[in-house]
Design an enzyme around this catalytic site. Structure first.
Site, PDB file in Angstrom:
ATOM      1  N   GLU A  69       0.831  -1.226   0.000  1.00  0.00           N
ATOM      2  CA  GLU A  69       0.000   0.000   0.000  1.00  0.00           C
ATOM      3  C   GLU A  69       0.854   1.261   0.000  1.00  0.00           C
ATOM      4  O   GLU A  69       0.682   2.130   0.855  1.00  0.00           O
ATOM      5  CB  GLU A  69      -0.907   0.012   1.232  1.00  0.00           C
ATOM      6  CG  GLU A  69      -2.060  -0.948   1.174  1.00  0.00           C
ATOM      7  CD  GLU A  69      -3.090  -0.696   2.274  1.00  0.00           C
ATOM      8  OE1 GLU A  69      -2.791   0.031   3.228  1.00  0.00           O
ATOM      9  OE2 GLU A  69      -4.201  -1.240   2.156  1.00  0.00           O
ATOM     10  N   GLU A 112      -6.892  -7.504   0.236  1.00  0.00           N
ATOM     11  CA  GLU A 112      -7.224  -7.446   1.664  1.00  0.00           C
ATOM     12  C   GLU A 112      -8.687  -7.050   1.763  1.00  0.00           C
ATOM     13  O   GLU A 112      -9.036  -5.890   1.557  1.00  0.00           O
ATOM     14  CB  GLU A 112      -6.383  -6.394   2.409  1.00  0.00           C
ATOM     15  CG  GLU A 112      -4.957  -6.803   2.634  1.00  0.00           C
ATOM     16  CD  GLU A 112      -4.192  -5.770   3.455  1.00  0.00           C
ATOM     17  OE1 GLU A 112      -4.818  -5.021   4.240  1.00  0.00           O
ATOM     18  OE2 GLU A 112      -2.963  -5.699   3.274  1.00  0.00           O
TER      19      GLU A 112
HETATM   20  C1  GLA Z   1      -3.944  -2.125   5.273  1.00  0.00           C
HETATM   21  C2  GLA Z   1      -2.598  -2.805   5.467  1.00  0.00           C
HETATM   22  C3  GLA Z   1      -2.684  -3.970   6.418  1.00  0.00           C
HETATM   23  C4  GLA Z   1      -3.481  -3.596   7.647  1.00  0.00           C
HETATM   24  C5  GLA Z   1      -4.858  -3.123   7.234  1.00  0.00           C
HETATM   25  C6  GLA Z   1      -5.746  -2.694   8.374  1.00  0.00           C
HETATM   26  O1  GLA Z   1      -4.672  -2.752   4.351  1.00  0.00           O
HETATM   27  O2  GLA Z   1      -2.055  -3.228   4.221  1.00  0.00           O
HETATM   28  O3  GLA Z   1      -1.377  -4.346   6.767  1.00  0.00           O
HETATM   29  O4  GLA Z   1      -2.812  -2.588   8.331  1.00  0.00           O
HETATM   30  O5  GLA Z   1      -4.726  -1.984   6.431  1.00  0.00           O
HETATM   31  O6  GLA Z   1      -5.909  -3.688   9.279  1.00  0.00           O
END
Ligand code: GLA
Ligand code: CA
Length: 790
Positions: A188, A265
């Protein structure tokens, strides 16, 4: 089998194991492949929908790894998606640890034995609510390091770590007959910055270490994936329960109409922070999202399918602001922190079965049945003041990292000048929880969560002793603030008002006591009977408490710390995690596999002091009991915003639907306080919501939100969640400020920008759920150099 040998002494609920699903490890086969085909992934050339369960092996007791993987399999998943936490694997520079809880290779092989594919996410940064997003603290010994950028030292260390990972599992990619189908490049990056050369460099390192054949991907948000998207990588998107899925994928489809779609995710729940409500997400919404994706052939990873635990000091913290995460990483996931199937699990399983090609899903593996442990008293205490480690002298104050300390607390001691009247002590900045004492008497605390830096000091004679005990919580794991030094990070001053003049004294000549969070720190202390200890203000002394408790049949339990202050817990040498009386977490998960039949030893380092030094084991965790002095609302009693004497700088109308919207002013205006007044909602109901909000400077660039604070909101829905005003600038598109249903329009939110700024426009993101509930229609924007009257 690990499961049999370790679980046998535990109490098992004998659930049937079915021989037809005990698939043996797949034999390595040549020419196996996984790649992105037209509109679908291809496994050995055949269309394949990834149904991944996110699990983090360091968050699960190793003896339970196999049980957790089997639970995911029973849920109908075909893949395990995992991060590697660099700081767990390289706790000290060049000291690598891939053993025990950190045995990545063993975990990946266990996935393969269970016929599960693996998605590997080796970072180097992972976020994950884990200390510093997985980066090792010792990187900060190079004070000017540029993290997640092409800083030569950072890149050299990343390469070493990735070589270490590849040396453990580089031969387990699918092309080599292993289970690893994909490897993720960074994590991210869009919510950190724009830097394609850096992302390319990380990709090249992974290529060098994992070879050309493995499929590589990067994940980001629908709103920013293009910022860092590399042409030769697969692009996947992250979003949570409730999101409008078509809308999320629309920009990706536009860019790459033939790409397979994957939500890398899909957030099943959310993480908890100290001092805020326990987070949950409705099972029905989560399942509807998965159902929709599977019906459209969209791949996903359910983050988290089983969250586990932030043992010891590994929980991270969120930002902007400072919001440290609790020890439990239950996440309201389908498989609970202790590996139990939740109602969410059972419902999801039914839906997953629809997509199992007509086959029955594998049965659930045996479960560990949680037990209660009778109440026990702590009999010994090593008071902190009598057990300080050796100190060192230092003229100037320094951070924890400069003392080569990673975790724990520091006591900074110096001697005060004469203070006649009440004076102000300013600690800049205490990371993270400071307690101040003058001549041994407690004066007060400074909590970084609330931006506290100042305390009134009583008049004192020259030479009075000042002690500042600073406890480090998790390093920030999200956003630009991950470079999060601990201890006192700048300086300490005393300001005295004399004859209407301010005298500022920069305090120097410190004596520094480094209290490392390591087991020997505590075991080396001198203990004496608790019975001899005195209570002060209803609390027993700060220090380390020890008890031995008896367990007749070791099994999982949840140890109660609701009568304790703030600190860290160890049982039989295993770091269980942080405790803090404010909640919402009041119990710690105690895995039965770390208990012994008979006597067990527990140590609690309480930096505030317990009200009662006792505990007991419950059959159920307590994750949702907040115990705050004042509610977390941004509206004082009787406050009502009065905008009568202000003219809006803008009156406008937002359009319906999900996604970002931007509104510009005719000319920039200047001010420090910004009020958005919502007049009505698109859906005609009475609720207003904002997921994210940016203000634009005179050049149309986003203003930094680091110094922002929410100072007022007329209504905030915090009854069973955290929909408070600060959620409009928490950098998370899936969280929002939402007003309480039944409270009528107009609604208003006021933000203090931390200083005067030029403002030329705003960017607004409604909630990401379909039809954007609470989306605002007509609004007015007010800007003022002074606070709006309440
Ligand atoms: C993002 C991150 C994860 C985690 C989520 C929230 O997607 O990539 O590592 O921190 O947020 O739980
Ligand atoms: Ca938000």
């Amino acid at each position: 089998m690990i499961l049999k040998t370790i679980l046998r002494p535990l109490m098992l609920t004998a659930l049937m194991t079915c021989s037809c699903y005990g698939t043996p490890a797949a034999e390595p086969v040549a020419d196996r492949s996984f790649e992105a085909g037209l509109g679908t992934f291809l496994l050995d050339g055949e269309p394949f929908v990834v149904k991944a369960a996110e699990l983090h092996y360091p968050r699960i007791p190793r003896p339970y790894w196999d049980q957790r993987i089997k639970m995911c399999k029973a849920l109908g998943m075909n893949t395990i998606c995992l991060y590697t936490f660099w700081n767990a694997h390289e706790p000290r520079q060049d000291q690598f640890d891939f053993s025990g809880q950190n045995d990545l290779r063993e975990f990946v092989k266990l996935c393969q034995e269970n016929d599960m594919k693996v998605i590997l996410r080796p970072g180097p940064y992972v976020c994950a609510e884990w200390e510093m997003g997985g980066l090792p603290w010792w990187l900060l010994r190079k004070k000017d390091i540029r993290l997640r950028q092409q800083d030569p030292f950072f890149m050299e260390r990343v390469d070493k770590f990735q070589q270490a990972v590849a040396s453990r599992v580089g031969d387990l990619t699918i092309a080599d007959g292993g289970p690893i189908i994909m490897v993720q490049v960074e994590n991210e990056y869009g919510s950190y910055g724009t830097d394609k050369p850096y992302i390319s460099a990380i990709r090249d390192m992974l290529r060098k270490n994992f070879g050309d054949k493995v499929t590589m991907f990067q994940c980001d948000w629908s709103s920013n994936f293009l910022d860092n998207g590399l042409d030769d990588l697969v692009w996947t998107l992250n979003f949570g329960t409730g999101a409008n899925i078509d809308q999320q994928f629309a920009p990706l489809k536009e860019q790459r109409p033939d790409s397979p779609l994957m939500c890398s995710e899909f957030w099943s729940g959310w993480f908890d922070k100290w001092g805020a409500n326990h987070e949950t997400r409705p099972a029905a919404d989560m399942i509807a999202g998965i159902d929709e994706m599977l019906s459209k052939g969209i791949s996903f990873s359910l983050y988290m399918t089983h969250g586990g635990t932030n043992w010891g000091h590994w929980a991270g913290a969120n930002s902007p602001g400072f919001a440290p995460d609790v020890t439990s990483y239950d996440y309201d996931a389908p498989i609970s922190e202790s590996g139990q199937p939740t109602p969410k699990f059972r419902e999801l399983r039914k839906t997953m079965e629809k997509y199992a090609g007509g086959r029955k899903l594998p049965p659930l593996p045996p479960l560990v049945k949680p037990v209660s442990v009778p109440a026990f008293e702590f009999t010994e205490v090593a008071p902190l003041w009598e057990n300080l480690p050796e100190s060192k002298k230092d003229a100037a104050i320094r951070t924890m990292e400069e003392y080569d300390q990673g975790f724990g607390s520091i006591l900074y001691r110096t001697y005060l000048p004469e203070l006649t009247s009440a004076s102000m002590l300013t600690v800049s900045d205490p990371h993270d929880f400071a307690q101040v004492f003058v001549d041994g008497k407690y004066i007060g605390s400074l909590d970084r969560r609330n931006g506290e830096k100042e305390l009134r000091l009583p008049p004192v004679a020259k030479g009075a002793r000042l002690d500042i005990l600073v406890e480090a919580m998790g390093r920030i794991n999200f956003g630009r603030a991950i470079k999060d030094f601990k201890g006192i990070t700048d300086n300490v001053t005393v300001t005295e008002d004399r004859d209407r003049h301010k005298f500022v004294c920069d305090l120097r000549n410190w004596e520094v006591f480094n209290i490392e969070d390591e087991l020997p720190t505590y075991t080396a202390m001198n203990f004496r009977p608790v019975a001899e200890a005195e209570m002060t203000d209803g609390r027993l002394p700060r220090g380390v408490y020890r008890a031995r408790f008896h367990v007749s049949r070791p099994s999982d339990t949840f140890l109660d710390f609701s009568t304790w202050g703030k600190g860290l817990v160890y049982v039989n040498g295993h770091p269980l995690g942080r405790i803090w009386e404010i909640g919402p977490q009041q119990t710690l998960y105690m895995p039965g596999c770390w208990l012994k039949k008979g006597e067990n030893e527990i140590l609690v380092f309480d930096i505030v002091g317990p009200r009662q030094a006792r505990s007991q084991g419950f059959k159920e965790p307590v994750l949702d009991r907040l115990s705050l002095a004042s509610p977390q609302l941004h509206r004082g009693e009787g406050d009502t915003l009065n905008l009568a004497s202000f003219t809006p700088v803008l009156a406008g109308t937002f359009r319906p639907g999900n996604g970002w919207q931007e509104v510009r002013l005719d000319a920039p205006v200047r001010g420090r306080y910004v009020c958005i007044e919502a007049l009505d909602a698109i859906d005609g109901k009475d609720v207003a919501a904002i997921a994210e909000l940016y203000l634009l400077d005179e050049n149309g660039e986003r203003l930094s939100r680091e110094p922002w604070t929410a100072v007022y909101a007329d209504s905030e829905d915090v009854a069973d969640g955290n929909r408070s005003a600060d959620k409009v600038f928490d950098l998370q598109e899936s969280t929002s400020w939402t007003t309480v249903a039944g409270v009528p329009f107009p609604h208003a939110i006021v933000i203090d920008l931390g200083g005067e700024r030029n403002i030329s426009g705003l960017q607004y993101l409604p909630r990401m759920e379909s039809d954007a509930p609470g989306a605002i229609r007509n609004f007015r924007l007010y800007v003022s150099p002074v606070p709006f009257p309440l």
